[in-house]
Scaffold this active site. Structure first.
Site, short mmCIF file in Angstrom:
data_model
loop_
_atom_site.label_atom_id
_atom_site.label_comp_id
_atom_site.label_asym_id
_atom_site.label_seq_id
_atom_site.Cartn_x
_atom_site.Cartn_y
_atom_site.Cartn_z
N LYS A 13 -10.78 40.25 16.97
CA LYS A 13 -9.63 41.13 16.82
C LYS A 13 -9.02 41.04 15.41
CE LYS A 13 -6.89 39.61 19.86
NZ LYS A 13 -5.58 39.02 19.62
N ARG A 88 0.49 42.46 25.25
CA ARG A 88 -0.42 41.54 25.95
C ARG A 88 -0.14 41.50 27.44
NH1 ARG A 88 -1.86 37.93 21.49
NH2 ARG A 88 -3.47 36.48 22.17
N ARG A 123 -14.07 28.35 14.50
CA ARG A 123 -13.10 29.18 13.78
C ARG A 123 -12.22 28.37 12.84
NH1 ARG A 123 -9.39 33.67 16.63
NH2 ARG A 123 -8.16 31.95 17.46
N ARG A 156 -7.33 25.94 14.19
CA ARG A 156 -6.06 26.18 14.85
C ARG A 156 -5.85 25.20 16.00
NH1 ARG A 156 -5.55 32.47 16.13
NH2 ARG A 156 -4.86 31.60 18.11
N ARG A 167 -6.49 30.11 27.55
CA ARG A 167 -6.20 31.40 26.88
C ARG A 167 -7.09 32.51 27.45
NH1 ARG A 167 -7.31 29.66 21.13
NH2 ARG A 167 -7.18 31.84 20.55
P1 ADP Z 1 -5.78 34.90 20.14
O1 ADP Z 1 -5.74 36.36 20.50
O2 ADP Z 1 -6.98 34.54 19.36
O3 ADP Z 1 -5.51 34.01 21.30
P2 ADP Z 1 -3.27 35.17 18.67
O4 ADP Z 1 -3.14 34.65 17.31
O5 ADP Z 1 -3.23 36.65 18.87
O6 ADP Z 1 -4.62 34.55 19.17
O7 ADP Z 1 -2.16 34.52 19.62
C1 ADP Z 1 -1.99 33.13 19.73
C2 ADP Z 1 -0.98 32.77 20.82
O8 ADP Z 1 0.30 33.35 20.50
C3 ADP Z 1 -1.30 33.33 22.20
O9 ADP Z 1 -2.20 32.48 22.89
C4 ADP Z 1 0.10 33.35 22.83
O10 ADP Z 1 0.50 32.07 23.24
C5 ADP Z 1 0.99 33.76 21.69
N1 ADP Z 1 1.18 35.23 21.63
C6 ADP Z 1 0.70 36.08 20.66
N2 ADP Z 1 1.04 37.35 20.91
C7 ADP Z 1 1.74 37.35 22.08
C8 ADP Z 1 2.34 38.36 22.89
N3 ADP Z 1 2.29 39.66 22.56
N4 ADP Z 1 2.96 37.96 24.04
C9 ADP Z 1 3.02 36.67 24.39
N5 ADP Z 1 2.47 35.68 23.68
C10 ADP Z 1 1.83 35.99 22.53
#
Ligand code: ADP
Ligand code: ZN
Length: 211
Positions: A13, A88, A123, A156, A167
């Site tokens: 993504k 999300r 990663r 990370r 996740r």
């Molecule tokens: P990935 O999609 O690779 O898990 P992200 O960097 O998009 O990583 O998100 C990392 C973390 O941040 C998620 O696992 C969640 O805990 C939090 N997060 C990110 N965006 C949202 C969202 N829109 N709503 C709730 N939690 C979020």
């Protein structure tokens, strides 16, 4: 172009968002990057987010909706943006739909869970600018150093195996239902994650040509 990218963690993504951002000359708004920045700066938002992120859980909807609505009002989003990591949940998608912001398309990148687990293992992320790399598939020119800004590359905290599993489960339960939500509104475009980043980008651009 106002675009949402919807995909499992590790599906590529962020990588595709960065490339599309250059292609269309619009900013990527990555909620994950915003949260990690707030955590490292020790802000109030960072304090809240920290409690959820390292367990692979989602930050509460009301918090995220406020963060994103405020960010999208900034002037760099005038001509369009790519939303990476939001919405999300159905509640977040409904809040976005009820705002004045009109989304043009929702892109999903499909990758099987086994691939994701393999990918997240290697990663790396720039501590400074948030660019992502992979030890095997997208190695930086100099080991441990960001090509973009020279920042230090790190794994990370939420990429450790137990958190990755959590996740993925969170994704399937809470985020995947958004595919139907947007398909019902005729907004969903599907691409498949390929081995090669450039092949995925080609599929993505093709999928977006219909809009
Ligand atoms: P990935 O999609 O690779 O898990 P992200 O960097 O998009 O990583 O998100 C990392 C973390 O941040 C998620 O696992 C969640 O805990 C939090 N997060 C990110 N965006 C949202 C969202 N829109 N709503 C709730 N939690 C979020
Ligand atoms: Zn960097």
């Amino acid at each position: 172009m106002k675009l949402i990218i919807l995909a499992a963690p590790g599906a590529g993504k962020g990588t595709q968002a960065e490339l599309l951002s250059k292609h269309f000359n619009i900013p990527t708004i990555s909620t994950g990057a915003i949260l990690r920045k707030n955590i490292s700066e020790g802000t109030e938002l960072g304090e809240i987010a920290g409690k959820y992120i390292n367990d692979g859980k989602l930050i509460p909807d009301d918090v995220m909706i406020k963060v994103v609505e405020e960010r999208l009002l900034e002037s760099d989003c005038k001509n369009g943006f790519i939303l990476d990591g939001f919405p999300r949940t159905i509640a977040q998608a409904e809040a976005l739909e009820n705002s004045h912001i009109k989304i043009d398309a929702v892109l999903t990148i499909e990758v099987p869970d086994e691939k994701i687990i393999e990918r997240l293992g290697g990663r790396l992320e720039c501590k400074n600018c948030g660019s992502t790399y992979h030890k095997l598939y997208r190695a930086p020119k100099t080991e441990g150093v960001c090509d973009n800004c020279g920042g230090k590359l790190e794994t990370r905290a939420d990429d450790k195996p137990e958190t990755v599993k959590e996740r993925l489960a969170t994704y399937h339960e809470q985020t995947e239902p958004l595919k139907k939500f947007y398909a019902d509104r005729n907004m969903l475009r599907v691409a498949h994650g390929r081995e090669e980043i450039a092949d995925t980008t080609a599929e993505v651009i093709k999928a977006l040509q219909q809009c």
